[in-house]
Design a protein around this motif. Structure first.
Motif, PDB file in Angstrom:
ATOM      1  N   PHE A  64      42.930  39.738 -31.751  1.00 57.99           N
ATOM      2  CA  PHE A  64      43.507  40.029 -33.067  1.00 57.99           C
ATOM      3  C   PHE A  64      44.258  38.807 -33.590  1.00 57.99           C
ATOM      4  CE2 PHE A  64      46.989  41.200 -35.800  1.00 57.99           C
ATOM      5  CZ  PHE A  64      46.423  42.091 -36.691  1.00 57.99           C
ATOM      6  N   ILE A  65      45.084  38.204 -32.730  1.00 60.21           N
ATOM      7  CA  ILE A  65      45.912  37.078 -33.161  1.00 60.21           C
ATOM      8  C   ILE A  65      45.053  35.855 -33.475  1.00 60.21           C
ATOM      9  CG2 ILE A  65      47.668  35.429 -32.361  1.00 60.21           C
ATOM     10  CD1 ILE A  65      49.116  37.900 -31.188  1.00 60.21           C
ATOM     11  N   GLN A  66      44.035  35.589 -32.686  1.00 59.19           N
ATOM     12  CA  GLN A  66      43.131  34.476 -32.998  1.00 59.19           C
ATOM     13  C   GLN A  66      42.510  34.668 -34.374  1.00 59.19           C
ATOM     14  OE1 GLN A  66      40.300  34.506 -29.796  1.00 59.19           O
ATOM     15  NE2 GLN A  66      41.462  33.058 -28.565  1.00 59.19           N
ATOM     16  N   ASN A  67      42.049  35.867 -34.669  1.00 57.92           N
ATOM     17  CA  ASN A  67      41.459  36.143 -35.981  1.00 57.92           C
ATOM     18  C   ASN A  67      42.501  36.033 -37.087  1.00 57.92           C
ATOM     19  OD1 ASN A  67      38.893  36.576 -34.932  1.00 57.92           O
ATOM     20  ND2 ASN A  67      39.252  38.749 -34.624  1.00 57.92           N
ATOM     21  N   TYR A  68      43.695  36.532 -36.824  1.00 56.71           N
ATOM     22  CA  TYR A  68      44.784  36.465 -37.809  1.00 56.71           C
ATOM     23  C   TYR A  68      45.084  35.007 -38.154  1.00 56.71           C
ATOM     24  CZ  TYR A  68      49.273  37.378 -40.056  1.00 56.71           C
ATOM     25  OH  TYR A  68      50.304  37.450 -40.960  1.00 56.71           O
ATOM     26  N   VAL A  69      45.268  34.191 -37.131  1.00 54.58           N
ATOM     27  CA  VAL A  69      45.594  32.772 -37.362  1.00 54.58           C
ATOM     28  C   VAL A  69      44.458  32.095 -38.109  1.00 54.58           C
ATOM     29  CG1 VAL A  69      46.009  30.547 -36.224  1.00 54.58           C
ATOM     30  CG2 VAL A  69      47.191  32.602 -35.419  1.00 54.58           C
ATOM     31  N   ARG A  70      43.234  32.325 -37.687  1.00 53.58           N
ATOM     32  CA  ARG A  70      42.077  31.685 -38.324  1.00 53.58           C
ATOM     33  C   ARG A  70      41.989  32.039 -39.807  1.00 53.58           C
ATOM     34  NH1 ARG A  70      38.757  33.580 -35.217  1.00 53.58           N
ATOM     35  NH2 ARG A  70      38.057  33.703 -34.386  1.00 53.58           N
ATOM     36  N   THR A  71      42.314  33.279 -40.169  1.00 56.01           N
ATOM     37  CA  THR A  71      42.173  33.691 -41.571  1.00 56.01           C
ATOM     38  C   THR A  71      43.397  33.363 -42.428  1.00 56.01           C
ATOM     39  OG1 THR A  71      42.930  35.944 -41.083  1.00 56.01           O
ATOM     40  CG2 THR A  71      40.550  35.537 -41.022  1.00 56.01           C
ATOM     41  N   HIS A  72      44.521  33.020 -41.807  1.00 59.09           N
ATOM     42  CA  HIS A  72      45.735  32.753 -42.579  1.00 59.09           C
ATOM     43  C   HIS A  72      46.152  31.285 -42.605  1.00 59.09           C
ATOM     44  CE1 HIS A  72      46.102  37.117 -42.099  1.00 59.09           C
ATOM     45  NE2 HIS A  72      46.908  37.080 -43.137  1.00 59.09           N
ATOM     46  N   ILE A  73      45.530  30.470 -41.805  1.00 56.29           N
ATOM     47  CA  ILE A  73      45.957  29.073 -41.691  1.00 56.29           C
ATOM     48  C   ILE A  73      45.528  28.269 -42.924  1.00 56.29           C
ATOM     49  CG2 ILE A  73      43.912  28.145 -40.527  1.00 56.29           C
ATOM     50  CD1 ILE A  73      46.014  26.906 -38.524  1.00 56.29           C
ATOM     51  N   ASP A  74      46.328  27.291 -43.283  1.00 54.95           N
ATOM     52  CA  ASP A  74      46.011  26.382 -44.377  1.00 54.95           C
ATOM     53  C   ASP A  74      45.193  25.229 -43.797  1.00 54.95           C
ATOM     54  OD1 ASP A  74      45.900  24.481 -46.387  1.00 54.95           O
ATOM     55  OD2 ASP A  74      48.076  24.407 -46.705  1.00 54.95           O
ATOM     56  N   LYS A  75      43.926  25.188 -44.118  1.00 49.73           N
ATOM     57  CA  LYS A  75      43.034  24.191 -43.535  1.00 49.73           C
ATOM     58  C   LYS A  75      43.365  22.773 -43.993  1.00 49.73           C
ATOM     59  CE  LYS A  75      39.384  27.549 -42.750  1.00 49.73           C
ATOM     60  NZ  LYS A  75      40.321  28.557 -42.452  1.00 49.73           N
ATOM     61  N   GLU A  76      44.133  22.637 -45.058  1.00 52.34           N
ATOM     62  CA  GLU A  76      44.556  21.321 -45.533  1.00 52.34           C
ATOM     63  C   GLU A  76      45.786  20.810 -44.782  1.00 52.34           C
ATOM     64  OE1 GLU A  76      42.745  19.631 -47.868  1.00 52.34           O
ATOM     65  OE2 GLU A  76      41.388  21.337 -47.652  1.00 52.34           O
ATOM     66  N   ASP A  77      46.485  21.706 -44.097  1.00 50.37           N
ATOM     67  CA  ASP A  77      47.706  21.344 -43.368  1.00 50.37           C
ATOM     68  C   ASP A  77      47.756  22.158 -42.075  1.00 50.37           C
ATOM     69  OD1 ASP A  77      50.170  20.312 -42.683  1.00 50.37           O
ATOM     70  OD2 ASP A  77      51.285  21.379 -44.230  1.00 50.37           O
ATOM     71  N   LEU A  78      46.739  21.948 -41.230  1.00 48.89           N
ATOM     72  CA  LEU A  78      46.563  22.773 -40.029  1.00 48.89           C
ATOM     73  C   LEU A  78      47.800  22.817 -39.139  1.00 48.89           C
ATOM     74  CD1 LEU A  78      42.936  21.853 -38.933  1.00 48.89           C
ATOM     75  CD2 LEU A  78      43.740  24.070 -39.710  1.00 48.89           C
ATOM     76  N   PHE A  79      48.328  21.665 -38.796  1.00 48.27           N
ATOM     77  CA  PHE A  79      49.413  21.635 -37.832  1.00 48.27           C
ATOM     78  C   PHE A  79      50.665  22.331 -38.354  1.00 48.27           C
ATOM     79  CE2 PHE A  79      53.027  19.365 -35.776  1.00 48.27           C
ATOM     80  CZ  PHE A  79      52.898  19.975 -34.546  1.00 48.27           C
TER      81      PHE A  79
END
Length: 186
Positions: A64-79
């Motif tokens: 669940f958390i892996q999917n949550y992070v993948r769908t909510h992360i800003d791909k322009e500012d990953l870190f």
């Protein structure tokens, strides 16, 4: 009406929902049976012991958390956005966050062990390239932020009525800036 066939997947999903809404301590056979709408017997047939079922729930929490992070992360500012996403998760899903953070981790005897087990090995390389620093400095920056985010996220997930998200994000950003300066100028 025909009898409902109870599957292991139904048991694990019910246990996950109970854990999500009320915490892992409420994952009990009777509560699972009530959630599914059956007697306790089918639950016992799948659960040789509750520890195995709890491991299955922790595994489902991880997915669940892996999917949550993948769908909510800003791909322009990953870190930078990764920490914010974990804090958002702590706010929106506090029970799951606590389960994820507080579950037993075996084979860990150093922070380096924790880092290797909990992170993607390419993250330090990515950070090093983005910030033009050594991989070792990037790894230390990432580890520092991991430790800080776990700590502040845990505080955020266990306080009532709750610290404001703005205050938490401000602290997270201050920590990031401090750790970044250390990585750049040390």
């Amino acid at each position: 009406m025909p009898k409902q066939r109870i599957t292991k997947e139904m048991v694990v999903n019910a246990a996950f929902e109970i854990a999500r809404n009320s915490g892992m301590e409420q994952v009990m056979v009777k509560n699972i049976a009530d959630k599914i709408g059956c007697s306790v017997q089918p639950i016992y047939s799948y659960c040789k012991n509750m520890e195995g079922l709890r491991r299955d729930v922790v595994e489902q929490v991880g997915v669940f958390i892996q999917n949550y992070v993948r769908t909510h992360i800003d791909k322009e500012d990953l870190f930078r956005s990764t920490g914010r996403v974990y804090i958002q998760l702590a706010k929106e899903e506090p029970a799951l966050f606590r389960i994820f953070i507080l579950h037993q981790r075996n084979g860990i005897s150093s922070l380096d062990d924790l880092y290797r087990k909990e992170t993607d090995p390419h993250v330090a390389e990515f950070i090093a390239g983005q910030l033009n620093i050594s991989t070792d400095k990037a790894k230390q920056l990432h580890l520092n932020m991991l430790i800080y985010t776990i700590g502040i996220g845990t505080i955020f997930s266990v306080t009532e009525p709750g610290i404001s998200a703005d205050e938490i994000y401000m602290q997270l950003e201050a920590a990031y800036e401090t750790f970044l300066k250390q990585a750049l100028y040390a």
